[in-house]
Design a protein around this motif. Structure first.
Motif, PDB file in Angstrom:
ATOM      1  N   SER A 452     -13.437  -0.820   4.864  1.00  0.00           N
ATOM      2  CA  SER A 452     -13.301  -0.709   3.435  1.00  0.00           C
ATOM      3  C   SER A 452     -13.653   0.580   3.079  1.00  0.00           C
ATOM      4  O   SER A 452     -13.217   1.274   1.778  1.00  0.00           O
ATOM      5  CB  SER A 452     -14.405  -1.727   2.812  1.00  0.00           C
ATOM      6  N   ALA A 453     -14.580   1.373   3.668  1.00  0.00           N
ATOM      7  CA  ALA A 453     -15.042   2.807   3.453  1.00  0.00           C
ATOM      8  C   ALA A 453     -13.850   3.585   3.541  1.00  0.00           C
ATOM      9  O   ALA A 453     -13.527   4.509   2.760  1.00  0.00           O
ATOM     10  CB  ALA A 453     -16.182   3.311   4.257  1.00  0.00           C
ATOM     11  N   ALA A 454     -12.902   3.447   4.583  1.00  0.00           N
ATOM     12  CA  ALA A 454     -11.966   4.522   4.828  1.00  0.00           C
ATOM     13  C   ALA A 454     -10.815   4.190   3.878  1.00  0.00           C
ATOM     14  O   ALA A 454     -10.103   5.301   3.458  1.00  0.00           O
ATOM     15  CB  ALA A 454     -11.344   4.056   6.323  1.00  0.00           C
ATOM     16  N   PHE A 455     -10.720   2.866   3.489  1.00  0.00           N
ATOM     17  CA  PHE A 455      -9.495   2.519   2.696  1.00  0.00           C
ATOM     18  C   PHE A 455      -9.801   3.248   1.089  1.00  0.00           C
ATOM     19  O   PHE A 455      -8.893   3.897   0.399  1.00  0.00           O
ATOM     20  CB  PHE A 455      -9.193   1.158   2.120  1.00  0.00           C
ATOM     21  N   SER A 456     -11.255   3.312   0.878  1.00  0.00           N
ATOM     22  CA  SER A 456     -11.582   3.658  -0.439  1.00  0.00           C
ATOM     23  C   SER A 456     -11.344   5.350  -0.339  1.00  0.00           C
ATOM     24  O   SER A 456     -11.183   5.925  -1.127  1.00  0.00           O
ATOM     25  CB  SER A 456     -13.226   3.584  -0.646  1.00  0.00           C
ATOM     26  N   PRO A 488      -9.806  -8.679  10.245  1.00  0.00           N
ATOM     27  CA  PRO A 488      -9.505  -7.876   8.998  1.00  0.00           C
ATOM     28  C   PRO A 488      -8.821  -8.687   7.814  1.00  0.00           C
ATOM     29  O   PRO A 488      -8.717  -8.266   6.702  1.00  0.00           O
ATOM     30  CB  PRO A 488      -9.028  -6.434   9.398  1.00  0.00           C
ATOM     31  N   LYS A 489      -7.717  -9.503   8.501  1.00  0.00           N
ATOM     32  CA  LYS A 489      -7.033 -10.203   7.611  1.00  0.00           C
ATOM     33  C   LYS A 489      -7.761 -11.023   6.538  1.00  0.00           C
ATOM     34  O   LYS A 489      -7.277 -11.055   5.287  1.00  0.00           O
ATOM     35  CB  LYS A 489      -6.013 -11.002   8.300  1.00  0.00           C
ATOM     36  N   TYR A 490      -8.950 -11.424   7.164  1.00  0.00           N
ATOM     37  CA  TYR A 490      -9.711 -12.293   6.298  1.00  0.00           C
ATOM     38  C   TYR A 490     -10.234 -11.693   5.035  1.00  0.00           C
ATOM     39  O   TYR A 490     -10.261 -12.250   3.848  1.00  0.00           O
ATOM     40  CB  TYR A 490     -10.853 -12.909   7.079  1.00  0.00           C
ATOM     41  N   TYR A 491     -10.586 -10.434   5.079  1.00  0.00           N
ATOM     42  CA  TYR A 491     -11.104  -9.540   3.980  1.00  0.00           C
ATOM     43  C   TYR A 491     -10.163  -8.780   3.254  1.00  0.00           C
ATOM     44  O   TYR A 491     -10.398  -8.425   2.043  1.00  0.00           O
ATOM     45  CB  TYR A 491     -12.137  -8.585   4.788  1.00  0.00           C
ATOM     46  N   PHE A 492      -8.979  -8.417   3.866  1.00  0.00           N
ATOM     47  CA  PHE A 492      -8.174  -7.324   3.389  1.00  0.00           C
ATOM     48  C   PHE A 492      -6.872  -8.049   2.781  1.00  0.00           C
ATOM     49  O   PHE A 492      -6.215  -7.165   2.237  1.00  0.00           O
ATOM     50  CB  PHE A 492      -8.076  -6.241   4.255  1.00  0.00           C
ATOM     51  N   PHE A 493      -6.636  -9.223   2.865  1.00  0.00           N
ATOM     52  CA  PHE A 493      -5.376  -9.664   2.530  1.00  0.00           C
ATOM     53  C   PHE A 493      -5.639 -10.915   1.455  1.00  0.00           C
ATOM     54  O   PHE A 493      -6.506 -11.495   1.437  1.00  0.00           O
ATOM     55  CB  PHE A 493      -4.515 -10.185   3.692  1.00  0.00           C
ATOM     56  N   GLY A 494      -4.440 -10.977   0.902  1.00  0.00           N
ATOM     57  CA  GLY A 494      -4.542 -12.202  -0.316  1.00  0.00           C
ATOM     58  C   GLY A 494      -5.737 -11.835  -1.418  1.00  0.00           C
ATOM     59  O   GLY A 494      -5.966 -10.701  -1.768  1.00  0.00           O
ATOM     60  N   ASP A 495      -6.799 -12.803  -1.420  1.00  0.00           N
ATOM     61  CA  ASP A 495      -7.783 -12.497  -2.442  1.00  0.00           C
ATOM     62  C   ASP A 495      -9.140 -12.207  -1.759  1.00  0.00           C
ATOM     63  O   ASP A 495     -10.120 -12.233  -2.281  1.00  0.00           O
ATOM     64  CB  ASP A 495      -8.028 -13.821  -3.146  1.00  0.00           C
ATOM     65  N   GLY A 498     -12.205  -7.326   0.308  1.00  0.00           N
ATOM     66  CA  GLY A 498     -11.908  -5.942   0.585  1.00  0.00           C
ATOM     67  C   GLY A 498     -10.288  -5.657   0.029  1.00  0.00           C
ATOM     68  O   GLY A 498      -9.761  -4.592   0.354  1.00  0.00           O
ATOM     69  N   SER A 499      -9.550  -6.557  -0.245  1.00  0.00           N
ATOM     70  CA  SER A 499      -8.294  -6.475  -0.592  1.00  0.00           C
ATOM     71  C   SER A 499      -7.924  -5.271  -1.733  1.00  0.00           C
ATOM     72  O   SER A 499      -7.135  -4.560  -1.899  1.00  0.00           O
ATOM     73  CB  SER A 499      -7.430  -7.583  -1.124  1.00  0.00           C
ATOM     74  N   ARG A 500      -8.930  -5.215  -2.719  1.00  0.00           N
ATOM     75  CA  ARG A 500      -9.016  -4.324  -3.802  1.00  0.00           C
ATOM     76  C   ARG A 500      -9.016  -2.760  -3.164  1.00  0.00           C
ATOM     77  O   ARG A 500      -8.344  -1.961  -3.575  1.00  0.00           O
ATOM     78  CB  ARG A 500     -10.102  -4.538  -4.688  1.00  0.00           C
ATOM     79  N   PHE A 501      -9.533  -2.642  -2.264  1.00  0.00           N
ATOM     80  CA  PHE A 501      -9.823  -1.207  -1.546  1.00  0.00           C
ATOM     81  C   PHE A 501      -8.658  -1.125  -0.821  1.00  0.00           C
ATOM     82  O   PHE A 501      -7.908   0.190  -0.893  1.00  0.00           O
ATOM     83  CB  PHE A 501     -10.915  -1.105  -0.559  1.00  0.00           C
ATOM     84  N   LEU A 502      -7.970  -1.966  -0.137  1.00  0.00           N
ATOM     85  CA  LEU A 502      -6.528  -1.455   0.677  1.00  0.00           C
ATOM     86  C   LEU A 502      -5.587  -1.258  -0.706  1.00  0.00           C
ATOM     87  O   LEU A 502      -4.584  -0.381  -0.227  1.00  0.00           O
ATOM     88  CB  LEU A 502      -6.281  -2.971   1.495  1.00  0.00           C
TER      89      LEU A 502
END
Length: 535
Positions: A452-456, A488-495, A498-502
């Motif tokens: 999440s830090a790297a995507f931000s 990571p799929k659990y946090y960064f995809f869909g809702d 972390g999806s907002r950072f990606l």
């Protein structure tokens, strides 16, 4: 763990609608204290508009109708439970049924207030008891209220219909017609509902309850003409306008959205609901060429980050150039704000306006570490982001390793993504290639905080070097992290959280922030996109 519990609750009498609040205390589930307060004369509640108060308390109306005091049959509705410093609130089983019954009893009381016929009122109460007896709490609690049987659903429909009819009663003749319909098992065409002219006449009644009920029925009837709905929205009657507006919005009667938006301001819930409209729905609304509708659509498109509708926003800007249209397009180009969701800040502007400090590198390092470590019980001398930006402004490459180590330490210390992205931005200003290589390596791991830090950071830096690595991450995300339980799929995809950072990184690293709204030689607003070589 605490063994004490306090339960506060509200209840309502299913016959006279008197309310009672109570408090029960227990230790290990054993009651040791109970108290309650009966509210005998309640004039104004959530289901009664401010302009429609009863002239007398509910208990007095019940006594006038029935010739005796109510013996009370209280049914618990809402509650709050306090235990070990925590609070949990909810509804008792069967409270939805009590609400429908309250509508029926209120309908009788309101009709009695208008017509003062205790015999008709008593017959109405008897009809309610016969046709719609209230379930026992045990039966209500033992039944799934979501998966209702067809019989239960039909019963609810008849109850609400009866409440509507009682609300439309103007005189004794109307009341008799409603009771005859009820005595006949609610079969056939109901009286009072199938005459739009009569319903329209009730909108002009001196009785606010009558206006409110007529508005409710007319607004939700799809056959009601747009002309009449428009008159209701422009009536100036606060309750009628509110009821009509809610129905127009809920049923997406787009042809009336202009009148709706000129009659009232959309609340936050409805503004957010518009953000999920389909492309086709936005096309219908924008084709209406209504300034009020255009403004609402631009707000929904921009704050909903509907980048695929940039062309529709441009269409509005060319039809009616305005600051609203230009700001919406700028909002779409700069991308979402994943850090300050409730404030929706322009992060590029925030960074540009952050003060650059003219102090020694040693002072900046000391200030930053004080904030990163956060264990000295005192505030640093300088603002954290100002110190970070100032470090980057030194262009002293030798400080890059210090910033990188501080960045990793800040991740482990739980510092938020905006501050981490700011640190990476300063690192990039010290040594761009080294920072880009470092962040690309960071998204190959599976640890949530580092991702999440790297995507931000990638989003704030907005280098196109990140575009292909980000696409590779989306196509083939890492597996389970070494110390984590979810991939990571659990946090960064869909809702996922972390999806907002990606999404922020994907949007910004595609080059969109460099797009500009300009006028072409024909005087038309277009989006100017820089060539890839100029990135």
């Amino acid at each position: 763990m605490s063994t004490k519990q306090t339960l506060s609750y509200s209840s309502v009498c299913s016959r006279c609608l008197a309310t009672k609040s109570g408090v029960e205390r227990s230790i290990l589930g054993i009651p040791y204290g109970k108290s309650h307060q009966l509210i005998r004369y309640l004039y104004n509640t959530a289901e009664e508009p401010r302009l429609a108060k009863f002239s007398k308390g509910r208990l007095m109306i019940y006594e006038e109708i029935n010739g005796r005091a109510c013996g009370h049959d209280f049914v618990k509705t809402g509650f709050c439970r306090y235990r070990a410093g925590s609070v949990g609130c909810g509804q008792f089983g069967g409270s939805a049924k009590v609400w429908i019954r309250k509508e029926l009893i209120l309908g009788v009381f309101r009709a009695f207030e208008k017509i003062r016929d205790d015999k008709l009122a008593a017959v109405s109460c008897q009809l309610i008891e016969r046709e719609f007896p209230l379930e026992t709490p045990q039966a209500a609690n033992g039944r799934n209220l979501i998966n209702k049987s067809e019989e239960q659903t039909e019963r609810d429909r008849r109850m609400l219909l009866f409440a509507d009819l009682l609300g439309l009663v103007r005189d004794r003749q109307d009341w008799v017609a409603v009771l005859d319909y009820g005595k006949n098992g609610f079969q056939g065409d109901p009286p009072l509902l199938n005459d739009p002219a009569a319903l329209s006449e009730r909108l002009r009644s001196d009785n606010p309850n009558l206006r409110r009920k007529a508005a409710s029925i007319l607004a939700r009837d799809p056959s009601t003409s747009g002309e009449l709905i428009g008159e209701m929205l422009g009536s100036g009657d606060e309750e009628v306008v509110k009821i009509t507006g809610e129905s127009v919005f809920l049923n997406k009667r787009f042809g009336l959205f202009g009148a709706l938006l000129r009659s009232q301001t959309l609340d936050e819930y409805r503004r957010k609901s518009m953000r999920a409209y389909t492309r086709e729905e936005f096309e219908i609304l924008i084709s209406m060429n209504d300034p009020s509708v255009d403004t609402a659509c631009l707000d929904a498109i921009s704050k909903g980050d509907r980048f695929e509708l940039l062309g529709k926003a441009l269409e509005v800007a060319n039809r009616d150039p305005s600051d609203v249209a230009f700001k919406a397009i700028h909002r779409l180009l700069r991308g979402p704000d994943p850090f300050f969701e409730n404030e929706d800040r322009d992060l590029d502007k925030m960074w540009a306006e952050t003060e650059t400090l003219h102090v020694s590198t040693a002072a900046l390092r000391e200030s930053m570490m004080m904030d990163i470590e956060g264990n000295r019980g005192e505030r640093s001398k300088y603002d954290f982001v100002s110190a970070i930006k100032s470090m980057g402004a030194t262009r002293d490459v030798s400080q890059w390793s210090f910033l990188r180590d501080g960045y990793l330490k800040a991740i482990n210390g739980g510092i938020g993504e905006w501050w981490l992205a700011s640190m990476a931005k300063a690192m990039h200003e010290l040594d761009g290639p080294a920072t880009e290589a470092f962040l690309i390596e960071e998204i190959k791991g599976g640890e949530f905080r580092r991702l999440s830090a790297a995507f931000s950071a990638m989003g704030l830096i907005s280098s196109r070097v990140f575009e292909e690595p980000l696409k590779a991450f989306v196509a083939n995300p890492p597996g389970l992290p070494p110390k984590g339980s979810n991939p990571p799929k659990y946090y960064f995809f869909g809702d996922g959280y972390g999806s907002r950072f990606l999404k922020y990184a994907l949007h910004r690293c595609h080059g969109v922030p460099l797009w500009r709204l300009v006028k072409n030689t024909e005087g038309k607003f277009v989006i100017e996109k820089p060539r890839a070589t100029s990135w």
